[in-house]
Design a protein around this motif. Structure first.
Motif, PDB file in Angstrom:
ATOM      1  N   SER A   1       0.833  -1.206   0.000  1.00  0.00           N
ATOM      2  CA  SER A   1       0.000   0.000   0.000  1.00  0.00           C
ATOM      3  C   SER A   1       0.865   1.253   0.000  1.00  0.00           C
ATOM      4  N   ARG A   2       0.209   2.365  -0.309  1.00  0.00           N
ATOM      5  CA  ARG A   2       0.854   3.679  -0.187  1.00  0.00           C
ATOM      6  C   ARG A   2       0.017   4.470   0.813  1.00  0.00           C
ATOM      7  N   LEU A   3       0.499   4.531   2.049  1.00  0.00           N
ATOM      8  CA  LEU A   3      -0.258   5.217   3.111  1.00  0.00           C
ATOM      9  C   LEU A   3       0.619   6.300   3.734  1.00  0.00           C
ATOM     10  N   SER A   4       0.007   7.416   4.094  1.00  0.00           N
ATOM     11  CA  SER A   4       0.775   8.507   4.713  1.00  0.00           C
ATOM     12  C   SER A   4       0.884   8.262   6.224  1.00  0.00           C
ATOM     13  N   ILE A   5       1.616   7.216   6.532  1.00  0.00           N
ATOM     14  CA  ILE A   5       1.891   6.797   7.919  1.00  0.00           C
ATOM     15  C   ILE A   5       3.394   6.558   7.992  1.00  0.00           C
ATOM     16  N   LEU A   6       4.011   6.975   9.090  1.00  0.00           N
ATOM     17  CA  LEU A   6       5.469   6.933   9.172  1.00  0.00           C
ATOM     18  C   LEU A   6       5.961   5.568   9.658  1.00  0.00           C
ATOM     19  N   THR A   7       6.769   4.896   8.839  1.00  0.00           N
ATOM     20  CA  THR A   7       7.406   3.659   9.305  1.00  0.00           C
ATOM     21  C   THR A   7       8.821   3.945   9.809  1.00  0.00           C
ATOM     22  N   ARG A   8       9.240   5.196   9.719  1.00  0.00           N
ATOM     23  CA  ARG A   8      10.519   5.680  10.286  1.00  0.00           C
ATOM     24  C   ARG A   8      10.226   7.057  10.870  1.00  0.00           C
ATOM     25  N   PRO A   9      10.992   7.485  11.892  1.00  0.00           N
ATOM     26  CA  PRO A   9      10.820   8.877  12.350  1.00  0.00           C
ATOM     27  C   PRO A   9      11.031   9.823  11.164  1.00  0.00           C
ATOM     28  N   HIS A  10      10.249  10.907  11.118  1.00  0.00           N
ATOM     29  CA  HIS A  10      10.298  11.751   9.917  1.00  0.00           C
ATOM     30  C   HIS A  10       9.998  13.199  10.298  1.00  0.00           C
ATOM     31  N   ASN A  11      10.883  14.093   9.941  1.00  0.00           N
ATOM     32  CA  ASN A  11      10.682  15.536  10.188  1.00  0.00           C
ATOM     33  C   ASN A  11      10.216  15.818  11.617  1.00  0.00           C
ATOM     34  N   GLY A  12      10.864  15.150  12.589  1.00  0.00           N
ATOM     35  CA  GLY A  12      10.547  15.421  13.996  1.00  0.00           C
ATOM     36  C   GLY A  12       9.342  14.674  14.518  1.00  0.00           C
ATOM     37  N   ARG A  13       8.709  13.855  13.692  1.00  0.00           N
ATOM     38  CA  ARG A  13       7.549  13.073  14.165  1.00  0.00           C
ATOM     39  C   ARG A  13       7.972  11.619  14.371  1.00  0.00           C
ATOM     40  N   ALA A  14       7.345  10.976  15.371  1.00  0.00           N
ATOM     41  CA  ALA A  14       7.738   9.607  15.720  1.00  0.00           C
ATOM     42  C   ALA A  14       7.195   8.613  14.701  1.00  0.00           C
ATOM     43  N   ALA A  15       7.889   7.471  14.595  1.00  0.00           N
ATOM     44  CA  ALA A  15       7.380   6.396  13.731  1.00  0.00           C
ATOM     45  C   ALA A  15       6.145   5.775  14.374  1.00  0.00           C
ATOM     46  N   CYS A  16       5.315   5.184  13.556  1.00  0.00           N
ATOM     47  CA  CYS A  16       4.106   4.479  13.996  1.00  0.00           C
ATOM     48  C   CYS A  16       4.485   3.335  14.936  1.00  0.00           C
ATOM     49  N   HIS A  17       3.724   3.174  16.030  1.00  0.00           N
ATOM     50  CA  HIS A  17       3.977   2.035  16.908  1.00  0.00           C
ATOM     51  C   HIS A  17       2.923   0.939  16.714  1.00  0.00           C
TER      52      HIS A  17
END
Ligand SMILES: Cc1cc2nc3c(=O)[nH]c(=O)nc-3n(C[C@H](O)[C@H](O)[C@H](O)COP(=O)(O)OP(=O)(O)OC[C@H]3O[C@@H](n4cnc5c(N)ncnc54)[C@H](O)[C@@H]3O)c2cc1C
Ligand code: SF4
Length: 573
Positions: free
Chosen positions: A197-213
């Motif tokens: 899929s292509r989802l706007s959810i972070l699988t890595r920390p990104h621009n100061g936001r935490a990765a999805c847990h």
């Protein structure tokens, strides 16, 4: 009527704080503009207000829908198909449903985060099959803005070998879950590709936001800012500039213009005091969601624009489209009696199926993609409600029979928990003359603002597409050794094609184009009639490809806002 007029003149007034409004605010404030944002709903902070960590059993209603949260009481969509005191009407014999979220960030707090770019063919379809219209811009015009949106927000996915599914700047995708792999095995045997899929959810920390847990509760809003919503990603940097003023509970009534036909501000109802207010601004950006934007423009009547703003050729409200949609759920006996296993992941499916067929082999134009579901999700109200409908055979060869009461029913629930899969198609509708909106001359909302009246009809193209979806989903379920939980719908039932608006991708009612006779906006989403009026939501779209619309709303709003910033710098507006 006493109107409270503010003396301050802002550079820009933005109506709406969702995908389009949030992006416009970020870009414009960072470019130095003083911006006022009018938002019809209350403030909403995902950190403080999200119900991400609640169990359904914490509620006596087990998380079931309530009138103000129609996807469930822990859901982050305040609103739904009906809003108290805010009606809309549909023409006799037509069905159309209008979903509205009233809160800071609008529908971006809840949405599915399926973030698909439109492809090169999608912008120029008329040149390919003669239907609908081409956009006034191409994929190449949009590519830099899609790239920048990927970089800013963060999206997982993979590049694919399909011409009309463009590459992106992707974070690594999460691993597929067990049931997703089983679907993939079956679909690929049938020649249907099933890819990350292509989802706007972070699988890595990104621009100061935490990765999805991997709590799987994206629709409740993410308290760790790990998925995209306007209040998580766009509003904070705009606030940080010190140049964004948000006026919450401010219901825009109309855009006002001066004697030269240029925007002079926005009149709105302060919902707290129920008083009429007016805010002054040199430029107005409408991003209230497509149909609300069209409503505001049509209600913005003045001596200079008696038919409403941007509407001198009567185009506003025309070309309304939604995605096509139908679905099937199947029971897969071989997934019964499963060992409990880790299915944690994002709040969306980790695989999907992009459109895969050459239309020249089919009896309908355009295509659809398939969204999949299943697994051992958190049980809530209505959980396994129709268990008696599950049919098939046990491993022993005896027919399956579920239902009843007490201990045996509980045992059956445990046995079948996680043994269903679901398929939902989302496809392209060609704009048609029977699908449009106008202002109802007789009905007003509780503040006296005239409301929209919708007209909507599917054509044979979309109905044939729904039939193809149904046949494909059932073939995959059978290939998995399963049974669909509903009979094949008939032609009289339109093959279960969802009514207009139900897929919540309503767009296209203030469309862009090069010809002012057939479009309301130019290729920069600037009104042909009023150069200081812009639209930054889905209203300017010329077509509705099978890809969900929001990634393009975001990228197009970024492009529009950058254009406004350049024009301001050049002193042109
Ligand atoms: C259940 C669900 C799932 C979805 N899943 C997906 C998906 O997976 N992928 C996808 O691409 N899209 C999806 N969508 C659609 C997506 O949410 C919308 O396309 C997107 O949010 C539209 O952005 P917008 O800025 O146009 O409008 P919105 O996000 O709706 O924001 C509009 C804002 O304007 C405010 N407003 C409205 N009227 C006024 C007024 N008169 N005055 C002041 N403010 C006003 C509203 O309160 C709201 O905050 C989904 C939507 C829902 C509800
Ligand atoms: S699944 Fe990930 S992105 Fe979604 S709410 Fe949970 S932590 Fe946030």
């Amino acid at each position: 009527m006493q109107i409270i007029r503010n003396r301050r003149i802002y550079d820009v007034a933005i109506i709406g704080s969702g995908a389009g409004g949030g992006m416009a605010a970020k870009v414009l404030t960072e470019a130095g503009a003083d911006v006022v944002m009018l938002e019809a709903g209350p403030m909403w902070d995902p950190v403080k207000d999200s119900y991400m960590f609640r169990w359904n059993y914490d509620s006596p209603r087990r998380g079931a829908a309530i009138p103000t949260q129609q996807f469930g009481e822990y859901d982050a969509a305040f609103g739904g198909w009906t809003l108290d005191g805010e009606p809309y009407t549909t023409a006799a014999g037509d069905d159309f449903f209008w979903f509205r979220s009233r809160m800071l960030g609008g529908r971006t707090n809840h949405w599915g985060r399926i973030s698909l770019r439109f492809g090169p063919d999608d912008f120029q379809r008329k040149s390919i099959d003669g239907l609908g219209d081409n956009w006034p811009i191409t994929y190449e015009d949009m590519k830099p803005w899609y790239d920048e949106t990927d970089r800013l927000i963060g999206i997982f996915g993979t590049n694919l070998p399909f011409r009309n599914e463009p590459d992106g700047i992707f974070l690594p995708p999460p691993k597929p879950r067990c049931y997703e792999l089983l679907i993939q095995q079956a679909s690929e045997k049938l020649g249907v590709p099933c890819v990350p899929s292509r989802l706007s959810i972070l699988t890595r920390p990104h621009n100061g936001r935490a990765a999805c847990h991997y709590c799987g509760q994206c629709n409740r809003g993410c308290a760790t800012h790990s998925n995209f919503s306007s209040p998580s990603v766009l509003i904070p940097p705009a606030m940080k500039t010190g140049r964004l003023t948000i006026v919450a509970n401010a219901m825009a009534r109309e855009v006002t213009v001066d004697e030269n036909g240029l925007a002079s501000g926005v009149s709105y109802i302060d919902k707290n005091t129920v008083r009429d207010n007016h805010v002054r601004a040199r430029i107005v950006v409408l991003a209230a969601s497509a149909c609300e934007t069209a409503r505001i423009l049509l209600n913005s009547k003045s001596p200079k624009f008696p038919q409403g703003l941007a509407n001198s050729t009567g185009i506003v409200g025309k070309y309304l489209t939604d995605s096509t949609g139908t679905g099937v759920t199947g029971f897969i006996p071989k997934m019964m009696d499963n060992h409990p296993h880790n299915e944690d992941g994002t709040g969306g499916a980790h695989l999907y199926m992009p459109w895969w067929i050459d239309n020249r082999k089919l009896d309908f134009p355009r295509g659809y993609h398939i969204e999949i579901g299943g697994g051992r999700r958190m049980p809530g109200a209505g959980f396994l409600g129709n268990i008696h409908a599950y049919t098939g055979v046990e491993a022993s060869g005896t027919p399956i029979a579920f239902g009843g009461y007490g201990a045996s029913l509980k045992r059956d629930y445990r046995r079948v928990y996680g043994s269903t899969v679901s398929f939902a198609g989302r496809g392209e509708m060609i704009p048609n003359p029977d699908s449009w909106m106008e202002i109802d001359p007789r009905v007003v909302d509780k503040w006296g603002i005239p409301v929209p009246r919708f007209h909507f009809k599917w054509s044979d193209y979309e109905i044939k597409q729904a039939k193809h979806m149904q046949e494909t989903f059932r073939a995959i379920i059978h290939e998995m050794g399963g049974t669909p939980l509903s009979p094949m719908p008939t032609a009289q039932q339109n093959y279960d094609l969802a009514p207009g608006g139900r897929i919540i991708h309503e767009i296209g009612v203030v469309r862009m184009g090069n010809d002012p006779n057939t479009s309301a906006l130019n290729k920069y989403c600037q009104a042909h009639d009023a150069k200081t009026v812009f639209v930054a939501d889905g209203a300017p779209f010329v077509s509705q490809p099978d890809k969900n619309c929001t990634w393009t709303i975001l990228a197009l709003a970024m492009r529009t806002a950058n254009y406004i910033a350049e024009q301001r710098k050049a002193g042109a507006i």
